[in-house]
Scaffold this active site. Structure first.
Site, mmCIF file in Angstrom:
data_model
loop_
_atom_site.group_PDB
_atom_site.id
_atom_site.type_symbol
_atom_site.label_atom_id
_atom_site.label_comp_id
_atom_site.label_asym_id
_atom_site.label_seq_id
_atom_site.Cartn_x
_atom_site.Cartn_y
_atom_site.Cartn_z
ATOM 1 N N ASP A 22 -32.874 -26.707 26.557
ATOM 2 C CA ASP A 22 -32.991 -25.744 27.655
ATOM 3 C C ASP A 22 -34.125 -26.125 28.609
ATOM 4 O O ASP A 22 -35.093 -26.768 28.211
ATOM 5 C CB ASP A 22 -33.231 -24.345 27.058
ATOM 6 N N ASN A 70 -21.731 -20.795 30.148
ATOM 7 C CA ASN A 70 -22.208 -21.618 31.269
ATOM 8 C C ASN A 70 -21.174 -21.777 32.395
ATOM 9 O O ASN A 70 -21.520 -22.194 33.505
ATOM 10 C CB ASN A 70 -22.687 -22.993 30.786
HETATM 11 C C1 IPE Z 1 -28.093 -22.294 26.356
HETATM 12 O O1 IPE Z 1 -28.912 -22.329 27.457
HETATM 13 C C2 IPE Z 1 -26.943 -23.222 26.525
HETATM 14 C C3 IPE Z 1 -27.261 -24.653 26.543
HETATM 15 C C4 IPE Z 1 -28.439 -25.185 26.389
HETATM 16 C C5 IPE Z 1 -26.135 -25.525 26.767
HETATM 17 P P1 IPE Z 1 -28.766 -21.282 28.662
HETATM 18 O O2 IPE Z 1 -29.801 -21.620 29.637
HETATM 19 O O3 IPE Z 1 -27.368 -21.251 29.122
HETATM 20 O O4 IPE Z 1 -29.071 -19.900 27.923
HETATM 21 P P2 IPE Z 1 -29.550 -18.523 28.533
HETATM 22 O O5 IPE Z 1 -28.566 -18.163 29.595
HETATM 23 O O6 IPE Z 1 -30.915 -18.717 29.068
HETATM 24 O O7 IPE Z 1 -29.545 -17.599 27.359
HETATM 25 C C1 IPE Z 2 -30.087 -26.444 29.942
HETATM 26 O O1 IPE Z 2 -30.934 -26.255 31.037
HETATM 27 C C2 IPE Z 2 -28.797 -27.157 30.288
HETATM 28 C C3 IPE Z 2 -27.592 -26.308 30.263
HETATM 29 C C4 IPE Z 2 -27.536 -25.036 29.931
HETATM 30 C C5 IPE Z 2 -26.343 -26.944 30.646
HETATM 31 P P1 IPE Z 2 -30.713 -25.065 32.047
HETATM 32 O O2 IPE Z 2 -29.739 -25.489 33.080
HETATM 33 O O3 IPE Z 2 -30.360 -23.830 31.314
HETATM 34 O O4 IPE Z 2 -32.143 -24.929 32.715
HETATM 35 P P2 IPE Z 2 -32.938 -23.588 32.978
HETATM 36 O O5 IPE Z 2 -32.988 -22.841 31.685
HETATM 37 O O6 IPE Z 2 -32.177 -22.844 34.033
HETATM 38 O O7 IPE Z 2 -34.285 -24.035 33.444
HETATM 39 MG MG MG Z 3 -31.397 -22.320 30.492
#
Ligand code: IPE
Ligand code: IPE
Ligand code: MG
Length: 243
Positions: A22, A70
């Site tokens: 994340d 996502n």
């Molecule tokens: C979880 O991260 C999913 C992945 C890392 C693929 P998100 O960024 O989507 O999770 P939330 O929305 O902060 O809970």
């Molecule tokens: C994790 O990073 C990757 C995916 C969920 C695909 P994020 O895209 O969630 O990055 P933040 O949490 O918005 O910084």
């Molecule tokens: Mg995230």
């Protein structure tokens, strides 16, 4: 903080590490770059993490690459992530063969583009007999979706008379999930300071140790991995028993 040789010797290496990668978007934003720049950097960091886990003796690495939630992101961001999968799944065949890596994908692939599904099948087939680390990528994965699909399969078996409601066991459920051939994770790592599961492997993480790293995923490295393993080494896993 690179650990000294003597510290490494006392380190317990988890058999199965699961990672919620994340913070790609925030990492990019801090650099005044588009979120997708963070995803591209994140993909590179993942390749290095796989190598690091392998060299440290981890047997299974499962990473959360795209959740069932996502899809709600802007279409352009989803497309960039899908294109990263496209590139990775193709280039991974040679790399995994060279490094004896067995690659598997979990999640509901029916919602993915046909060319991506084909690349997944190809990568899984090509690497299925490799005996090194098993690398599991969760794409369009949701813990609730995994359980829902498992319940549907079991219900169909009950309806077909192959099994009865009273025969359903925890083992049967484990054996019906996407992770059916994979032992449960010993350690879950989530980067970027968030402390939630976001619908990752809910059933499989029932007794895993959790470790939260403050760094965003694109800044994750071997030092951070070793820090997590160091903490893991000091944890006492009781499984409901007493010590
Ligand atoms: C979880 O991260 C999913 C992945 C890392 C693929 P998100 O960024 O989507 O999770 P939330 O929305 O902060 O809970
Ligand atoms: C994790 O990073 C990757 C995916 C969920 C695909 P994020 O895209 O969630 O990055 P933040 O949490 O918005 O910084
Ligand atoms: Mg995230």
């Amino acid at each position: 903080m690179i650990l000294e040789e003597k510290d490494l010797a006392g380190l317990k290496i988890p058999q199965h590490v699961a990672i919620i990668m994340d913070g790609n978007g925030r990492w990019a934003k801090q650099r005044h770059m588009p979120r997708t720049y963070g995803h591209a950097k994140g993909a590179k960091v993942l390749e290095q993490t796989l190598e690091d886990c392998d060299s440290l003796g981890v047997k299974y690495l499962t990473v959360y690459a795209f959740s069932t939630e996502n899809w709600s992101r802007p279409l352009q961001e989803v497309q960039v992530i899908m294109n990263l999968f496209r590139d990775y799944l193709v280039s991974a065949v040679d790399k995994c063969m060279r490094n004896n890596v067995r690659c598997m994908v979990i999640g509901d692939r029916t919602r993915l583009s046909p060319d991506i599904i084909e690349s997944i099948n190809n990568l899984e087939n090509a690497t299925k007999d490799n005996t090194g680390i098993t690398f599991i990528v969760a794409i369009n994965y949701g813990g609730r979706d995994d359980l829902t699909r498992a319940v549907k399969k079991i219900a169909a078996d009950v309806q077909a008379g192959k099994t009865g409601p009273e025969d359903i066991t925890e083992q049967m459920i484990s054996d019906t999930l996407d992770t059916r051939t994979i032992p449960d994770p010993d350690l879950l790592i989530r980067t970027s300071g968030e402390q939630r599961l976001s619908n990752f492997l809910m059933w499989q993480l029932a007794y895993s140790e959790f470790y939260f790293a403050d760094v965003h995923w694109p800044d994750f490295n071997k030092d951070e991995l070793l820090k997590a393993f160091e903490k893991f080494s000091k944890r006492e896993r009781r499984y409901g028993n007493i010590k």
